[in-house]
Design a protein around this motif. Structure first.
Motif: not given
Ligand code: FES
Ligand SMILES: Cc1cc2nc3c(=O)[nH]c(=O)nc-3n(C[C@H](O)[C@H](O)[C@H](O)COP(=O)(O)OP(=O)(O)OC[C@H]3O[C@@H](n4cnc5c(N)ncnc54)[C@H](O)[C@@H]3O)c2cc1C
Ligand SMILES: Cc1cc2nc3c(=O)[nH]c(=O)nc-3n(C[C@H](O)[C@H](O)[C@H](O)COP(=O)(O)OP(=O)(O)OC[C@H]3O[C@@H](n4cnc5c(N)ncnc54)[C@H](O)[C@@H]3O)c2cc1C
Lengths: 286, 488
Positions: A220, A225, A228, A240
């Motif tokens: 995302d 999520c 990463c 992210c």
């Molecule tokens: S890409 Fe999903 S939390 Fe960072």
């Protein structure tokens, strides 16, 4: 809605590296050095992160530089002016803090040079003295040499095979630079994980600040999520939203290197499928 | 209307609660097709005929949005199914969703007087029947579109809370834009709740219906990044903002081994499947990996959804590890039963203490410890206490953590003057006003994790407050003839 993100121009910088200019006015208005976007090329596509290499707020465009390494990036590199990207969202991640003083080294490896360039340029524009080093496997993969030269006091190019610039890897050139220019106060390094790890190992004994940009696998890109997640200073961080830039000396690179290979076997399947699709599309048009 | 039901109360009590039609477990546990097929008309009519038609219907009070349950059941009995669904829609903008995912057993059905001695009316299944009837017969018509003339209102987040707020505001004549960070709308309904509980066609239709009211949904906009709240007011000219960004940031347990390859948060696992369609790889590009044996940690809806998804992705053995007892699992009863039928093994009163990895840094096991339940805590639930010496190892290749989520801080950190508590939850009063004038908030963002229907109720309350706020502003600007457009 479908054509919100048109490709307005595309050029190949190297056989596998494309520069793509995309219409994305909302992103262009807000982009800062160090920001990235998440792109989805097609309706069935994966969401992948790409650095915003340049942005033109007035024209409403952003520039991406993409290396074709797997299905999504190959698909992107095969698009032409007039095609559209299904989804573009950003700017994401924390912008690089730009302080306009002192002397720094900016080290880019492979397509990482594209991710480094906006930072080097912003530092230079803010009055920082930039010494740049860019490396690639071979001559034809050296990118943005002119652009990097324009924003740096010195520029060294290395190639693994010696086909251009100095033979060797970027850490060889960085070692020399740091020995010859002890005033360098910080190092920005972006490239493959093994390269960033080598830079950190070289710089750590000198006690310099080292900033790296971590290319963790993302979904995302908004902190939703946790895919990463990386370990920095023994703590869990989400690349992210907490990054993508971190203090390199605190990063657990070995863990990230393993995590980034999580799907290697499946990625190969996706890649092969694309090769077949592109091949059959090619024969049809002939 | 009374008198449709000709059965005497004593006769009604004798009718057993009707069971929904379901795909058999062995057939469904490898597909993503919907598990429950709901009631056919015959069952719906029999079930509706059980209703005692209480004068002061308790079920209606048990519903967080006070759907006129008694009224719609009566309409069903009169075979006015369309009348029934329209009655529901007066209070609930997403009936086909709520009929499928609400925890009826703790809300309307808990209050049903029949439940005291017998079994309560299957209110959820009846709601779903009415909604599905409308869809099946192609009767889901675009609702009358209000003439938009009012101010522009921005809604951040397209989950149930944002959608409910948007529907009400659009009906009041406001021009509503929903901004969504992801590439598809729906919030948890899209990325969290699996297709076998909520088919995408049903969700898409419900959302289209809200769009048909004149609501614009703009995807790929992360408010706080793409545009800040201040910019929404100053540059984009919105007159009010409703924040409904949910509680999407996953917690991790903080045990060793969590960054091994093969450990997922439930959010990532479910997003890969529901939003990105990873179960259809390589037709869809996003990959996912599920081992032969999978352990899911947690006891809520998220955990149960994850473990059932893992079964469908091919896990031969799927464990659900929960630290309390089965009765204390917060998940919907129906889904717990379905999970059991699908062969999920529940390891209760147990907590993981370590995830084990092989030399390749991939998960190869999970070490757990048994739990004893101590004294009840402030919430009345007994405190879990580990039993020393009770450790054991389960060999697994995939671990999915579903232990809860907190709010995403992007908006709070980019909106000066927006008050939030220590956990980042946005502070609101009972009318959903925040500390910033013109900014309202609700749903999981203001509650921590809750339910679809509570999020929707917040959206409705906020819509009413926003209307009141904008009327007052209009009044102040033009003290005499205050109406703008047809808003009023
Ligand atoms: S890409 Fe999903 S939390 Fe960072
Ligand atoms: C913040 C950030 C900025 C980046 N900027 C650039 C850039 O400017 N130019 C550029 O060419 N590349 C950039 N990358 C890397 C780029 O995202 C990956 O090359 C791309 O995702 C590969 O996808 P693929 O389908 O083509 O290849 P695949 O065959 O799927 O994967 C190849 C490798 O890329 C990585 N990868 C795969 N999927 C993802 C994903 N969803 N997210 C992140 N990494 C993934 C994995 O390590 C994998 O082994 C950036 C990555 C990050 C995290
Ligand atoms: C797997 C799972 C199963 C569940 N099952 C049930 C169930 O069966 N029954 C039930 O009642 N409840 C269930 N719940 C809980 C329920 O889904 C939530 O309480 C409800 O969805 C909250 O609604 P919301 O609108 O507040 O937020 P969400 O549904 O979380 O929606 C928020 C939206 O805002 C978007 N967003 C976030 N930040 C930004 C930003 N900065 N800019 C723009 N957009 C943004 C997000 O992408 C998301 O789409 C479940 C939850 C999960 C995770």
């Amino acid at each position: 809605m479908e054509s919100r993100f048109p490709i307005l121009a595309k050029t190949m910088l190297a056989p596998t590296i494309a520069r793509v200019i995309v219409g994305a006015p909302l992103v262009a208005r807000k982009a800062r050095a160090g920001n990235f976007i998440i792109v989805r090329v097609t309706e069935a596509g994966e969401r992948i992160p790409l650095t915003i290499v340049d942005a033109d707020p007035a024209g409403g465009t952003i520039t991406l530089i993409v290396q074709a390494v797997g299905k999504t990036t190959k698909l992107l590199c095969a698009l032409q002016q007039g095609d559209v990207l299904r989804d573009v969202v950003g700017p994401l991640g924390n912008p690089t803090p730009i302080v306009g003083c002192g002397i720094v080294a900016c080290v880019g490896g492979g397509v990482g040079t594209a991710e480094l360039y906006p930072i080097a340029r912003a530092l230079h524009q803010a009055g920082t003295i930039v010494h740049a080093i860019i490396g690639a496997r071979t001559r034809e993969l050296v990118i943005l040499e002119r652009e990097m030269a324009a924003c740096s006091t010195s520029l060294a190019v290395t190639t693994d095979d010696g086909s251009y610039g100095r033979r060797g890897v970027v850490t060889d050139a960085l070692g020399d630079l740091l020995a010859g220019t002890p005033e360098v106060g910080a190092v920005y390094a972006i490239g493959p994980l093994v390269m960033m790890k080598a830079v950190v190992d070289l710089v750590r004994p000198l006690g310099l600040a080292t900033y790296v940009s971590l290319n963790a696998i993302m979904v995302d890109g908004t902190g939703m999520c946790g895919g990463c997640r990386v370990t920095v200073n023994g703590q869990m961080k989400f690349a992210c939203v907490d990054g993508p830039e971190f203090d390199g000396t605190a990063v657990d690179f070995d863990e990230l290197i393993v995590r980034n290979r999580s799907y290697a076997d499946l990625e190969r399947i996706g890649d092969q499928r694309l090769t077949c699709e592109l091949a059959s599309a090619g024969t049809e048009t002939r | 209307m009374t008198g449709v039901n000709t059965l005497r109360p004593a006769e009604r009590l004798k009718i057993p609660r009707q069971q929904a039609i379901e795909r058999p477990p062995e057939e469904r546990c490898r597909t993503f097709q919907e598990v429950s097929l709901g009631f056919d008309e015959e069952r719906a009519l029999v079930e509706a005929s059980r209703c005692l038609e209480c004068k002061d219907a308790a079920c209606v009070k048990g519903c967080p949005v006070n759907v006129d349950i008694r009224g719609f059941i009566e309409l069903l009995l009169a075979r006015d199914h369309l009348g029934a669904i329209n009655r529901i829609r007066e209070a609930n903008a997403l009936p086909a969703v709520c009929g499928r995912v609400c925890p009826q057993e703790t809300q309307c059905e808990l209050m049903c007087v029949l439940g005291k001695k017998y079994t309560p009316i299957a209110i959820g299944k009846l709601e779903r029947f009415a909604a599905d009837y409308e869809i099946r017969h192609g009767l889901l018509l675009p609702p009358p579109r209000a003439q938009p003339g009012g101010e522009q209102v921005a809604i951040v987040g397209s989950g149930p809370s944002g959608l409910a707020c948007a529907a009400d505001l659009a009906r009041l004549g406001y021009r509503v834009t929903i901004f969504e960070a992801l590439h598809a709308p729906g919030g948890v309904l899209r990325y969290g709740i699996p297709e076998f509980r909520l088919p995408r066609e049903v969700l898409d239709l419900e959302i289209q219906r809200i769009e048909a009211l004149g609501v614009e949904i703009v995807t790929n906009v992360v408010v706080g990044k793409t545009a800040t709240i201040d910019e929404l007011f100053e540059e984009w000219r919105f007159a009010a903002v409703y924040l409904a960004t949910g509680a999407g940031t996953p917690h991790f347990m903080g045990i060793p081994g969590e960054n091994l390859v093969g450990v997922y948060s439930a959010n990532e696992f479910l997003t890969r499947v529901n939003l990105m369609q990873a179960h259809r790889f390589p037709d869809f590009d996003t990959p996912i990996k599920v081992g032969r044996t999978v352990a899911v940690i947690g006891g809520g809806n998220t955990a149960v959804d994850a473990v059932r998804t893992a079964r469908r992705l091919g896990a031969q053995q799927a464990y659900l590890i929960y630290r309390r007892s089965r009765d204390e699992m917060p998940a919907r009863r129906e889904e717990i039963l379905h999970a059991e039928e699908e062969g999920v093994r529940f390891i209760l009163l147990t907590t993981p203490i370590r995830i084990l990895g092989g030399p390749d840094n991939r998960v190869c096991g999970i070490e757990c410890q048994r739990i004893a339940l101590g004294e009840p805590d402030m919430t009345g639930r007994r405190t879990p206490m580990p039993i020393p010496g009770s450790e054991f190892i389960l060999p697994v290749q995939t671990v999915i953590e579903a232990i809860g989520a907190r709010v995403n801080p992007i908006i709070q950190t980019t909106t000066p003057g927006l008050e939030s508590d220590a956990r980042g939850t946005v502070v609101t009063d009972e009318t959903k006003r925040t500390s910033r004038p013109g900014v309202f908030a609700g749903g999981d963002l203001a509650r921590g994790g809750a339910t679809v229907i509570l999020a929707m109720r917040d959206g409705r309350v906020a819509a009413a407050s926003i209307d009141e706020y904008l009327r007052a502003r209009r009044q102040a600007a033009h003290p005499v003839g205050a109406a703008a457009g047809n808003v009023g």
